[in-house]
Design an enzyme around this catalytic site. Structure first.
Site, short mmCIF file in Angstrom:
data_model
loop_
_atom_site.label_atom_id
_atom_site.label_comp_id
_atom_site.label_asym_id
_atom_site.label_seq_id
_atom_site.Cartn_x
_atom_site.Cartn_y
_atom_site.Cartn_z
N LYS A 83 62.79 50.83 29.32
CA LYS A 83 62.94 49.37 29.32
C LYS A 83 63.42 48.92 27.95
O LYS A 83 62.85 49.33 26.92
CB LYS A 83 61.57 48.76 29.60
C1 E4P Z 1 57.39 43.21 33.72
O1 E4P Z 1 58.30 43.99 33.67
C2 E4P Z 1 57.22 42.10 32.76
O2 E4P Z 1 57.04 42.58 31.48
C3 E4P Z 1 56.08 41.23 33.23
O3 E4P Z 1 56.27 40.94 34.61
C4 E4P Z 1 55.89 39.99 32.42
O4 E4P Z 1 54.91 39.20 33.03
P1 E4P Z 1 54.18 37.97 32.27
O5 E4P Z 1 55.18 36.91 32.04
O6 E4P Z 1 53.10 37.56 33.23
O7 E4P Z 1 53.63 38.53 30.98
#
Ligand code: E4P
Length: 218
Positions: A83
């Protein structure tokens, strides 16, 4: 539609995987911090119990170090997806890793233009954050509709729309209606999806009637 679980808690992933509800997992630096565990260790453990891609996020911000971190993370297990944030260095890293055959999840996407750039950089997944947009009074699901439409207009773009920052069941239902490929869901949201008061009251009534018969199946 694929369900990824948005957590670094191994016990949660295991329980949901046993019900067949896990196609992949996403983590981020905040989720790793919340787990209180060493990143490489927890990613290896998650990869071993997850059938599909497990996103592990780089934490460097410059291209050279991101690339080294990405290669290291990819070396943890064959189902790691690296990522990277949606920055210029992140997109360079995306292209370099994609050229090596590594699936890349480009994260922190907040506009359709950013999503188009990520696809051109060879991202396997684009992660638009719907909940964080809703938080600032902007239509998160509108962004998903735009990205799905744009990618459909250019079928040579193979990037999958991974709906992230999901806060409640309606985000998931709307994303599925729009044809998003993947949603990453916190375990609590997956459990909310299960719930319906008519299921609960119907089950209570069935069990009460069954008790009156005095029978047992076994
Ligand atoms: C996933 O890949 C993201 O990092 C995550 O869904 C972010 O979620 P949040 O906005 O609830 O922290």
């Amino acid at each position: 539609m694929k369900f990824f679980v948005d957590t670094a808690e191994v016990s949660e992933i295991r329980a949901l995987a046993e019900a067949g509800l896990v196609d992949g997992v996403t983590t981020n630096p905040s989720l790793i911090a919340k787990s209180g565990r060493k990143m490489a260790e927890v990613i290896a453990e998650i990869c071993a119990i997850t059938p599909g891609p497990v996103s592990a996020e780089v934490t460097a911000t410059d291209f050279e170090t991101m690339l080294v971190e990405g290669r290291y993370l990819r070396g943890i297990a064959a189902n790691v997806a690296v990522k990277v944030p949606l920055t210029e260095a992140g997109l360079r890293t995306c292209r370099a890793l994609a050229n090596e055959g590594t699936p890349v999840n480009v994260t922190l996407c907040f506009s359709a233009a950013q999503a188009l750039l990520a696809a051109k950089a060879g991202a396997a997944f684009i992660s638009p954050f719907v909940g964080r947009l809703d938080d600032i009074s902007t239509d998160g699901m509108g962004l998903i509709a735009d990205i799905v439409q744009i990618y459909r207009n250019y079928p040579h773009l193979k990037t999958e729309v991974l709906v992230a920052s999901v806060r409640h069941p309606m985000h998931l239902v709307q994303a599925a209606k729009m044809g998003a490929h993947v949603a990453t869901l916190p375990p609590a949201v997956i459990r909310q999806l299960l719930k319906h008061p008519l299921t609960d009251s119907g089950l209570s009534a069935f069990l009460a009637d069954w008790k009156k018969t005095g029978q047992s199946i076994l």
